[in-house]
Write an enzyme that holds these catalytic residues in place. Sequence first.
Site, PDB file in Angstrom:
ATOM      1  N   CYS A 411      39.923  40.614  34.424  1.00  0.00           N
ATOM      2  CA  CYS A 411      40.774  39.502  34.840  1.00  0.00           C
ATOM      3  C   CYS A 411      40.743  39.285  36.343  1.00  0.00           C
ATOM      4  O   CYS A 411      40.738  38.145  36.825  1.00  0.00           O
ATOM      5  CB  CYS A 411      42.195  39.710  34.361  1.00  0.00           C
ATOM      6  SG  CYS A 411      42.932  41.238  34.958  1.00  0.00           S
ATOM      7  N   HIS A 455      47.692  42.456  34.972  1.00  0.00           N
ATOM      8  CA  HIS A 455      46.868  41.252  34.831  1.00  0.00           C
ATOM      9  C   HIS A 455      46.860  40.499  36.151  1.00  0.00           C
ATOM     10  O   HIS A 455      47.730  40.699  37.000  1.00  0.00           O
ATOM     11  CB  HIS A 455      47.468  40.372  33.723  1.00  0.00           C
ATOM     12  CG  HIS A 455      46.562  39.276  33.265  1.00  0.00           C
ATOM     13  ND1 HIS A 455      45.277  39.510  32.839  1.00  0.00           N
ATOM     14  CD2 HIS A 455      46.752  37.930  33.155  1.00  0.00           C
ATOM     15  CE1 HIS A 455      44.707  38.358  32.495  1.00  0.00           C
ATOM     16  NE2 HIS A 455      45.592  37.377  32.680  1.00  0.00           N
ATOM     17  N   ASP A 471      45.261  30.543  33.788  1.00  0.00           N
ATOM     18  CA  ASP A 471      44.671  31.861  33.572  1.00  0.00           C
ATOM     19  C   ASP A 471      43.219  31.719  33.133  1.00  0.00           C
ATOM     20  O   ASP A 471      42.945  31.405  31.975  1.00  0.00           O
ATOM     21  CB  ASP A 471      45.474  32.615  32.513  1.00  0.00           C
ATOM     22  CG  ASP A 471      45.011  34.050  32.402  1.00  0.00           C
ATOM     23  OD1 ASP A 471      44.038  34.413  33.094  1.00  0.00           O
ATOM     24  OD2 ASP A 471      45.620  34.798  31.628  1.00  0.00           O
TER      25      ASP A 471
END
Lengths: 678, 326
Positions: A411, A455, A471
């Site tokens: 991520c 994250h 995202d």
Amino acid sequence: MSHWTRKASPAIPRISLLWLLVAQALVILPHLAHLPGWISGLWLVCATWRIQVFRMRTSYPGGLTKAFMLLAAGVGVYASRGSLIGLDAGVALLIATFLLKLVELKTRRDALVLVFLGFFVVLTSYLFDDSLLAGVYSLLPVTALLAALIGLQQSGLSEKPWPTLRLAASLLLQAVPLMLVLFLLFPRLGPLWSVPMPGERGTTGLAESMSPGDIAELSQSSALAFRASFDGPVPPRPELYWRALTFEQFDGRRWSQLPEPPRAEPAWQAEGPALSYSIVMQPSGQPWLFALDTARTELEQTRQMGDFRLQRRRPVEQNLLYSVTSWPQARREPQASPRLGVALQLPADGNPRARRWAAQLGQRHDGNPQALVDDLLGHFAREAYFYTLKPPLAGDDTVDHFLFDSRRGFCAHYAGAMTFVLRAAGIPARVVAGYQGGELNPAGNYVLVHQFDAHAWVEYWLPGRGWVSVDPTFQVAPERIEQGLEQALPAEDAFRAGTALSPIRYRHVAWLNSLRLSWDSLNYAWQRKVLGYQGEAQLELLKGWLGQVNATRVALILVAALALLLGSLALLLLKPWKREHDPLLRLYQRFERLLAHHGLRRERGEGPLAFAERAAAALPAQAREINAFAQRFAWQRYAGTATDAAALRRVLKQLRRKLPQRRWWGAGALVRGTRREV
Amino acid sequence: MPARLFAARWSRWLERRIPPARQVRLDQRRIFILPTPQGLMFGVALLLMLLAAINYQNSLAYGLTFLLLSLGLVTILHTYRNLAGLVLAAGEAPPVFAGEQAGFRLRLQSSGRAHRGIALGWPPAPLQPVEIEADGSSEVELFLPARQRGWLRAPRLRVESRFPLGLLVAWSWVDLDLAALVYPRPQSGELPPAGGGVEDDEEPGMASTRSGVDDFQGLRPYQSGDSRRRLHWKAWSRGQGLLVKDFAELQGHDLWLDFDSLGGDREARLSLLCHWVVQLAGHEQPFGLRLPRVTRAPGSGALQRDLCLRELALFGLPANPAEGRP
């Protein structure tokens, strides 16, 4: 030992010594996790020494030896802690003293000091671990210390270890109701002065800066980050983006937060439905708190920073309970501000391919930043990008390498690369670091967020609309967002590397998992209801019970409750209704009352036999019974004849039968009068 | 002096609150309770712990502090209970000679529960520990130095217990009407030349008692206090050691111990008489005792001895122990 020393300083009974040794082991056990290793060696030496002294195999250490040992302990603490101040060093010193005191344990006073020190050491263990287990465990050393204290008293118990322990436990049990009342009602004050906190505890968690590998590393930890319970239903997993902090500065390799995070509260308007929830954070050693966007909290010494994060003045060193209200659809900074310039910062050079691509995208979507963002996200979705914890090593131009060569990343890679491209294309953007998702615990209807839920995502700014979160990882691995890391990376064992012993590893075993979740829900309740019972929580609870809360009222109720509990305990212990009078004495009192009706009163200091003689003289008709009673009473009472109350009662009955039913008072006076002449 | 005034007032108050009795049952009227120095130390430790709990905002630390505080409160009940219901009864106190330790027997009886770690005595002397099992009883003998002849009234007795934790002390001051008769300190010495036979001239029938020394019985070893005139010098010169001529007195030839025939002050005379009463009674010799205003007819045996010693002990003093009370 000479008679002289024994008299000067009462020696310590064997039982007390035994319980002191046991208590000491129990007291230091939970501390061993954070103490230097030589402490347990020190304990062994001290305990062995003291036992040998007790067995008269050796003598107490001399003054020089003691001074040397104390000095050595001090040096040892300094060597292993790097200082003699601070909580860790302080506790290590306290425990070293606690252990060394054992070898100079001679008198009861020494033992008393040791017991009180022991209580204090138990208390310090809570500063390092205040879990439910630690709390329950600490009852063991406290009971043992109490047993040692009881053993110090000169009593028939001092030779019996188990009755001593039983008495200690029963005393503690009787103290529990009072303790609960005090715990609930005693006013919680703020800290009176600042105290050193436990230092490095090897806490894992988000740091102030992030290189792409950092979050991947974090994802191997199954440690708990925080727990959140919602007032309403728990929102679906893809909506749970827990913001911790933002990274607005990029040096070509690392994203980091601004050296001085903006303190000015940003402009924002609440819109849409609000979410209310409370969070119990594990100690993180960092000042920022976790919350969904856009959050507001009443927690004291806490404020919303310029990048919408919540930050406390002091780092979170202990479990922290706070409640938050969030407006997920809030409009954040819709008006441009000079602060936006920061969100466009890029290093002067490096990553040329990414910059070129950003320029192309900018030209393609000139004047429409939203379209550019959509295009970029579409690119991640369309092209062959892979989500992995083990990306290949990058060279100097990390963004270029990721975007165009390896196309594999975690991520942090996606968020970093996207922010870079957006900034290069002239759109203000930044990386948001935090946690995503969490595990729903049906046993307590709350969300557990672990470190592996860490994250990173992106937010960019649109004129008139403000900051928008997005995202990029979702485009590559939607299952990460919808189901969690484990589902997103089924093939990679890397996830489990750090969790070999953790029960979380066995999530697939249903009964084990439900056991784990129930245990966690118990711990969570403990944290919220017990550990979180501080200022605010107390005020709220008391308001619910008492209506209004003020000092006098609470003090009155506290005193009344304590008095009530002590009173009930007194009734229970003393059993006044049982009238435990000596049966012999009771019978004798009845005898006295009977004769008093006939005007005969026992003089002060008159023995029972002498009185009987006098009474028999005054009442010759009943002389036989009176004397029989007095004789029997005296035998049983003073001559050590076995007590037989029944026989005595029989004689008393005979006497009563023989005495005239009711004499008028004048007769009594007459009898008394005659006696005076004698 | 305010301290003395206070002490007097205190003892008057005690007298009203716990009147003297041969048997006392300890109850809430008679038991006092206060923290011991250890208890105060415990309090200071608790205060420190509370400060730590406040500063660290640690609920468990609060919990432990409150648990120990509650424990201290609960201990009040336990310490009280350990003393309550204890029955103290006075036993006998055999007479002693001045200069000895007078022993007082006491019986401590449980009225149900066990009483642990009880201590009793007369401060500042160390207290004597005693344990009483449930429904049982224990006997203790306590000692006081007997300094003067007469009735030795024991002062109020302190009964205390620090059980179970030693943080509190419960105590009572009981007056069990304990009194021991103290005989004069025996002082060896000679009786006047008449050999104790100073006869009463007004009693002609006793004229021959003077010759009570005539019935020579034999020789016996010298004991301190024997008259030097009875020493058998011949035996001594033969190297047989110091021997005394022993005489048996005939019935009617009674030996009289007479106060007036002695020299010295009153106490010295009583001491001397005391010595001779013990000596004569020890040899089963009959004797009579004559004190101003009191005369005890000649006799022998333990009873005679005790009665005579009693007269000597109480000579010029109140005969009732209660009146000798300070």
